[in-house]
Design an enzyme around this catalytic site. Structure first.
Site, mmCIF file in Angstrom:
data_model
loop_
_atom_site.group_PDB
_atom_site.id
_atom_site.type_symbol
_atom_site.label_atom_id
_atom_site.label_comp_id
_atom_site.label_asym_id
_atom_site.label_seq_id
_atom_site.Cartn_x
_atom_site.Cartn_y
_atom_site.Cartn_z
ATOM 1 C CB SER A 13 -32.972 21.397 12.721
ATOM 2 O OG SER A 13 -33.937 20.920 13.044
HETATM 3 N N1 LIG Z 1 -37.564 12.946 15.930
HETATM 4 C C1 LIG Z 1 -37.455 14.285 16.355
HETATM 5 C C2 LIG Z 1 -35.939 14.679 16.352
HETATM 6 C C3 LIG Z 1 -35.516 15.766 16.610
HETATM 7 C C4 LIG Z 1 -34.094 16.166 16.672
HETATM 8 O O1 LIG Z 1 -33.312 15.298 16.985
HETATM 9 N N2 LIG Z 1 -33.773 17.350 16.550
HETATM 10 C C5 LIG Z 1 -32.206 17.725 16.689
HETATM 11 C C6 LIG Z 1 -31.940 18.771 15.546
HETATM 12 S S1 LIG Z 1 -32.142 18.410 14.151
HETATM 13 C C7 LIG Z 1 -32.037 18.195 18.130
HETATM 14 O O2 LIG Z 1 -32.985 19.032 18.659
HETATM 15 N N3 LIG Z 1 -31.073 17.652 18.633
HETATM 16 C C8 LIG Z 1 -30.674 18.278 20.160
HETATM 17 C C9 LIG Z 1 -30.821 17.219 21.220
HETATM 18 O O3 LIG Z 1 -31.084 16.169 20.846
HETATM 19 O O4 LIG Z 1 -30.400 17.341 22.266
HETATM 20 C C10 LIG Z 1 -38.216 15.174 15.444
HETATM 21 O O5 LIG Z 1 -38.528 14.862 14.490
HETATM 22 O O6 LIG Z 1 -38.297 16.410 15.883
#
Ligand SMILES: N[C@@H](CCC(=O)N[C@@H](CS)C(=O)NCC(=O)O)C(=O)O
Length: 224
Positions: A13
């Site tokens: 991630s």
């Molecule tokens: N803007 C957020 C984005 C976080 C994000 O989208 N993380 C992804 C993994 S890279 C996630 O957790 N996806 C799962 C979901 O959205 O359900 C940050 O910077 O933390």
């Protein structure tokens, strides 16, 4: 006595790696809890209760709960930084850093997610041209940010560099930089690669994510 901050994360991630790099720059030791998104661990009721947005990274610093890497990095500098260089207190300087952080959040990372999520979670075997083009446009913008300075907010490293490089380095094998048009981005990534924690904390995960994308593209195509 307070415990180590708990970080819910995964090395694939990009925003998790941005927080890990900020932690490394500040000398923070996290208790890392791996959340495997490919097994949908982030959708388990226990995690959703903790973080209704069900995203990683997610920080639990002795009861201070924070979602979003950009918010977490800013908090960590304020709480644990010996000085404010990574996230200046000066309002005008801070606004510049915030502006770049929003570029990562709303543009570069958002476009990465739009390209990768269908492959990772919905068995897609496609890389639509318009999504690739969206990333090329973001490369052009990032190149302009770096046209006159070594870092995205001037002459000093900030959390905006750490957040943006975590995303950029997770894309360059899949959507390559143009060696002429994007030479400043290449130099900037090379510069950040010199940070003592970069290889272990960021580069390995960035390569791993892109290798997984390539593998899944093939697997998803074969299973059609
Ligand atoms: N803007 C957020 C984005 C976080 C994000 O989208 N993380 C992804 C993994 S890279 C996630 O957790 N996806 C799962 C979901 O959205 O359900 C940050 O910077 O933390």
């Amino acid at each position: 006595m307070s415990n180590k901050p708990i970080l819910y994360m995964h090395t694939f991630s990009p925003p998790s790696r941005a927080v890990l790099m900020t932690g490394a720059a500040l000398g923070i030791e996290f208790e890392c809890k791996v959340v495997n998104l490919l097994e949908f661990a982030h959708l388990e009721p226990k995690f959703v209760k903790l973080n209704p947005q069900h995203t990683i990274p997610f920080l639990d610093d002795n009861g201070v709960l924070i979602a979003d890497s950009h918010a977490i990095c800013a908090y960590l500098v304020g709480k644990y930084g010996k000085d404010d260089s990574l996230y200046p207190k000066d309002l005008a300087k801070r606004a510049q850093v915030d502006s770049r952080l929003h570029f990562d959040s709303g543009h570069l990372f958002a476009r990465l997610r739009f390209l990768y999520a269908p492959i990772l979670y919905c068995k897609s075997s496609e890389m639509p041209e318009d999504r690739i083009q969206n990333i090329q446009t973001a490369w052009d913008i990032l190149e302009r940010f770096l046209s006159e300075t070594p870092y995205v907010c001037g002459n000093d490293l900030t959390i905006a560099d750490l957040c943006l490089v975590a995303t950029a380095s997770s894309l360059t094998d899949i959507v390559p930089l143009d060696p002429v048009k994007h030479s400043k981005i290449k130099q900037w990534i090379d510069r950040l690669s010199q940070l003592p924690y970069y290889e272990e904390v960021n580069a390995i995960g960035a390569k791993g994510l892109q290798a997984a994308i390539r593998k899944l593209l093939k697997k998803n195509a074969e299973s059609k």
